[in-house]
Design an enzyme around this catalytic site. Structure first.
Site, PDB file in Angstrom:
ATOM      1  CB  CYS A  38      10.362 -24.035 -20.197  1.00  0.00           C
ATOM      2  SG  CYS A  38      11.942 -25.259 -19.513  1.00  0.00           S
ATOM      3  CB  THR A  40      13.242 -26.096 -23.072  1.00  0.00           C
ATOM      4  OG1 THR A  40      14.061 -26.949 -22.158  1.00  0.00           O
ATOM      5  CG2 THR A  40      13.454 -26.730 -24.516  1.00  0.00           C
ATOM      6  CG  HIS A  43      18.564 -23.226 -24.037  1.00  0.00           C
ATOM      7  ND1 HIS A  43      19.871 -23.004 -23.837  1.00  0.00           N
ATOM      8  CD2 HIS A  43      18.191 -23.793 -22.882  1.00  0.00           C
ATOM      9  CE1 HIS A  43      20.229 -23.018 -22.821  1.00  0.00           C
ATOM     10  NE2 HIS A  43      19.560 -23.858 -22.312  1.00  0.00           N
ATOM     11  CG  HIS A  63       7.730 -27.838 -22.412  1.00  0.00           C
ATOM     12  ND1 HIS A  63       8.704 -27.044 -23.137  1.00  0.00           N
ATOM     13  CD2 HIS A  63       8.323 -28.153 -21.270  1.00  0.00           C
ATOM     14  CE1 HIS A  63       9.819 -27.055 -22.571  1.00  0.00           C
ATOM     15  NE2 HIS A  63       9.574 -27.407 -21.202  1.00  0.00           N
TER      16      HIS A  63
END
Length: 340
Positions: A38, A40, A43, A63
């Site tokens: 993802c 995220t 990041h 996730h």
């Protein structure tokens, strides 16, 4: 077991051996089959300012996943070992006003797997049984692996009525690409997607976007004129880019509606006059509606929605670094890692 761990407080991710978790009474142990990278996760990999504020080194990240039930907690009913599942990655408290009022996606006590607690980039993980979502046999695991961001896209695309409407999507990341496909699939008239990444804009076009616009080369206003449009009826802001959002405000039709998923930098400004005098509705979007979004996105795939078009790479877990490199370079749609 193997797991991808944010071991150090700098750029990178590490494949390590960690203990297999034990499910609590209301939890399920899941043997992972496939996981997806993802934005995220990127990041966290890059260790940007948000990650430094949010992530505890030593965390197993990830996730987006699909796997099979391996063990049931002592109080779990309704599931069987061997069932194929994904799960809602936001663990909610169940007792706040929003949870009790039927709005658990707005729980202020939300805990995110792979962000606040150990996540899915591992051979095994535990999840509350109440978060599980059974995957129908007709849906391949490589697609079920990224139902989480697919759900973000569905939440945005279904927030307002887009049938017969002109839709502007700013940001051609995987969520923006999927949202473009959903809008066309359910009957939008024109779906225009903007970005500066030609690779991802092509994916948006393949997914069904009417027009894709590299705003570093082409004016959005020129595209509107070419499509004989007065303005966009619905906007989906996916980029988190203040300039893109202000371009959207400039191009919205009076009375238009905007769903915002992209996270703006702190202190980012916008032209409030356009919001006020155009009478625009701006709705923040967070996660997925539990579990109405999950139901609808499952049925979309079963009805022929071409989710597979955003999947560009499948890699074994030992090649995880290649997956993160592709994401960092912007040369991928969805990247799925196999734990088999």
């Amino acid at each position: 077991m193997k797991a991808l761990v944010k071991r150090e407080a700098n750029k990178g991710i590490w494949l390590e051996q960690v203990p297999v978790p034990t499910p609590g009474p209301n939890e399920v142990l899941i043997k992972l089959e496939k996981t997806a990278i993802c934005g995220t996760d990127l990041h966290i990999y890059l260790w940007d300012e948000w990650s430094q504020r949010t992530i505890r080194p030593g965390l197993t990240i990830g996730h987006e996943f699909v796997g099979r039930v391996a063990e049931l907690g002592s109080a779990v009913t309704g599931y069987q070992v061997g069932q194929r599942v994904s799960a809602e990655g936001h663990i909610v408290c169940g007792h706040c006003r929003n949870c009790r009022g039927g709005r658990p996606h707005l729980c202020p006590n939300t805990v995110g797997i792979g962000v606040n607690v150990n996540g899915a980039f591992a051979e095994y993980m535990v999840m509350p049984a109440s978060n599980l979502w059974l995957i129908p046999d007709q849906i391949p695991s490589e697609l079920a692996a990224f139902f989480d961001p697919y759900g973000n896209a569905a939440h945005c695309a279904l927030e307002f009525d887009v049938i017969g409407e002109d839709v502007l999507i700013t940001g051609a990341g995987p969520i923006g690409i999927i949202a473009a496909g959903i809008c066309k699939h359910i009957g939008a008239r024109n779906v225009v997607v903007t970005d500066v990444n030609d690779f991802r804009l092509k994916l948006a076009a393949d997914m069904g976007a009417t027009r894709v616009v590299n705003v570093s080369k082409t004016s959005l206003k020129d595209v509107m004129a070419d499509l004989h449009m007065e303005g966009f009826d619905v906007g989906l802001e996916m980029s988190g880019n203040p300039r893109a959002f202000n371009d959207m405000l400039d191009c919205m039709y009076h009375g238009g509606k905007i769903a915002m998923l992209g996270i703006m930098p702190r202190g980012a400004g916008c032209d409030w006059d356009k919001i006020i005098f155009k009478g625009l509705t701006v709705q923040g979007i967070y996660g997925r509606k539990m579990y109405e979004t999950w139901y609808k996105m499952t049925q979309l795939v079963l009805s022929g929605f071409p989710l597979h078009k955003v999947l560009t790479h499948q890699l074994p877990i030992d090649d995880f670094q290649k997956g993160f490199d592709l994401m960092e370079e912007g040369k991928a749609g969805k990247v799925v890692l196999s734990w088999n």
